[in-house]
Design a protein around this motif. Structure first.
Motif, PDB file in Angstrom:
ATOM      1  N   LEU A  43       0.843  -1.209   0.000  1.00 36.25           N
ATOM      2  CA  LEU A  43       0.000   0.000   0.000  1.00 36.25           C
ATOM      3  C   LEU A  43       0.871   1.250   0.000  1.00 36.25           C
ATOM      4  N   MET A  44       1.906   1.237   0.850  1.00 33.92           N
ATOM      5  CA  MET A  44       2.815   2.388   0.943  1.00 33.92           C
ATOM      6  C   MET A  44       3.553   2.622  -0.374  1.00 33.92           C
ATOM      7  N   ILE A  45       4.043   1.548  -0.979  1.00 38.08           N
ATOM      8  CA  ILE A  45       4.737   1.670  -2.261  1.00 38.08           C
ATOM      9  C   ILE A  45       3.784   2.221  -3.321  1.00 38.08           C
ATOM     10  N   SER A 207      -2.128  -7.188  -4.677  1.00 30.76           N
ATOM     11  CA  SER A 207      -1.239  -6.025  -4.727  1.00 30.76           C
ATOM     12  C   SER A 207      -1.875  -4.872  -5.489  1.00 30.76           C
ATOM     13  N   ALA A 208      -2.627  -5.178  -6.538  1.00 33.78           N
ATOM     14  CA  ALA A 208      -3.330  -4.126  -7.276  1.00 33.78           C
ATOM     15  C   ALA A 208      -4.348  -3.432  -6.381  1.00 33.78           C
ATOM     16  N   LEU A 209      -5.082  -4.205  -5.590  1.00 35.48           N
ATOM     17  CA  LEU A 209      -6.048  -3.616  -4.655  1.00 35.48           C
ATOM     18  C   LEU A 209      -5.341  -2.758  -3.616  1.00 35.48           C
ATOM     19  N   ALA A 210      -4.174  -3.226  -3.143  1.00 38.40           N
ATOM     20  CA  ALA A 210      -3.418  -2.452  -2.158  1.00 38.40           C
ATOM     21  C   ALA A 210      -2.938  -1.133  -2.762  1.00 38.40           C
ATOM     22  N   ALA A 211      -2.545  -1.152  -4.037  1.00 34.11           N
ATOM     23  CA  ALA A 211      -2.118   0.082  -4.696  1.00 34.11           C
ATOM     24  C   ALA A 211      -3.255   1.095  -4.756  1.00 34.11           C
ATOM     25  N   VAL A 212      -4.436   0.629  -5.127  1.00 37.07           N
ATOM     26  CA  VAL A 212      -5.600   1.524  -5.168  1.00 37.07           C
ATOM     27  C   VAL A 212      -5.900   2.062  -3.770  1.00 37.07           C
ATOM     28  N   ALA A 213      -5.835   1.180  -2.771  1.00 38.55           N
ATOM     29  CA  ALA A 213      -6.084   1.609  -1.393  1.00 38.55           C
ATOM     30  C   ALA A 213      -5.058   2.650  -0.954  1.00 38.55           C
ATOM     31  N   GLY A 214      -3.800   2.471  -1.352  1.00 37.27           N
ATOM     32  CA  GLY A 214      -2.774   3.439  -0.988  1.00 37.27           C
ATOM     33  C   GLY A 214      -3.026   4.813  -1.581  1.00 37.27           C
ATOM     34  N   VAL A 215      -3.425   4.842  -2.843  1.00 38.14           N
ATOM     35  CA  VAL A 215      -3.726   6.126  -3.485  1.00 38.14           C
ATOM     36  C   VAL A 215      -4.941   6.782  -2.827  1.00 38.14           C
ATOM     37  N   MET A 216      -5.953   5.974  -2.506  1.00 45.13           N
ATOM     38  CA  MET A 216      -7.144   6.528  -1.852  1.00 45.13           C
ATOM     39  C   MET A 216      -6.794   7.047  -0.463  1.00 45.13           C
TER      40      MET A 216
END
Length: 310
Positions: A43-45, A207-216
């Motif tokens: 998420l952080m990345i 990981s794709a879901l975590a990326a979206v969560a990080g941006v949100m």
């Protein structure tokens, strides 16, 4: 009543982020029986990569609109995190599938520290301001209750992704293969399922879901930091356990419930503690819930009964 409604809105927003991250935990656990403690750092990345991509887009394409810029940053973030998820599974976990359970757990913690250290080297220790590309001007749909367009976007995107994931798992060939692999690796392999590809796909999707969560998450709070993934990751793990780890619906329910309990508790913690505590202690609710669930219902609210295999 206004406080309750406002905290409910806030709880649904933060709970949606927890739910998306919790889905990554529960998918990996459902297939491998592994708690991927590095997932919060993905998420952080995702947030930091999106920040860097947005900066580059604003530098080289300043006339591009705000929403296309955000979508461009999000797209780059998702691609990088998908590649990162695959790399983590391929290099850190694949060789440890048949190892004692403690080995992959320690490896997951090591990967988490590695990602944090790399992020600190690349982006530094300082907090970075995340550009507000979606309006943060509060709307007042009900008297005394405010919600921003960013929060509305978080709720809509989260709900859409959750529904899409459920459809993927329950209605597609890939989802059928994922469920078969989760049931029994060896039997699924004998039936022609490439379990290595399915497990890798699980990490990529999570990981794709975590990326979206990080941006949100960064869009909502306006910051990005190399250590920002630790607490949301830990709370998302708590949400997965609360709902029943290994159960997708449970992860979603657990994330939303945890967000609601945390936000509503933050609004009333000062009254409940007779002024001894304030809203900065809101994290206590997540860990109290985790302890209660592990003691009284370790399978979670929607946890599945696992039969002993011969």
């Amino acid at each position: 009543m206004e406080t309750l409604l406002q905290q409910t809105v806030n709880g649904l927003v933060v709970g949606s982020v927890y739910a998306l991250v919790a889905l990554g935990y529960t998918m990996v656990y459902g297939i491998l029986g592994l708690i991927n403690f590095a997932h919060g750092d993905v998420l952080m990345i995702g947030a930091l990569v999106a920040l860097e991509a947005i900066r580059l887009i604003q530098l080289y394409a300043p006339d591009l609109g705000l929403i296309p810029t955000l979508l461009g940053g999000l797209g780059v973030s998702v691609i990088v995190c998908m590649a990162l998820g695959y790399t983590i599974e391929r290099t850190a976990y694949r060789r440890l599938r048949n190892a004692p359970r403690l080995a992959p757990l320690i490896t997951a913690i090591g990967v988490s520290f590695l990602l944090q250290t790399l992020a600190m080297i690349i982006w530094g220790r300082n907090y970075h301001t995340f550009p507000q590309l979606v309006s943060t001007t509060p709307l007042e749909p009900v008297a005394g209750v405010f919600i921003t367009p960013v929060q509305i976007a978080i709720l809509v995107v989260s709900a859409t992704l959750m529904v899409a994931l459920l459809l993927l798992v329950n209605k597609t060939r890939l989802g059928r293969a994922m469920r078969a692999t989760a049931e029994n690796h060896k039997v699924a392999s004998l039936m022609g399922v490439d379990t290595n590809k399915i497990i890798a796909a699980t990490f990529i999707i999570g990981s794709a879901l975590a990326a979206v969560a990080g941006v949100m998450f960064s869009s909502n709070y306006g910051i990005a930091h190399y250590a920002m993934g630790f607490m949301p990751g830990l709370k998302a793990f708590t949400a997965a356990v609360l709902g029943g780890i290994g159960n997708l619906g449970g992860a979603m329910l657990g994330g939303l419930l945890l967000g609601l309990v945390e936000s509503i508790g933050a609004g009333y913690i000062e009254d409940m503690s007779f002024g001894f505590l304030n809203s900065s202690y809101q994290d206590i609710f997540a860990f109290v819930i985790l302890g209660i669930v592990l003691i009284f219902r370790p399978t979670g609210l929607l946890g599945e009964r696992v039969a002993d295999r011969a």
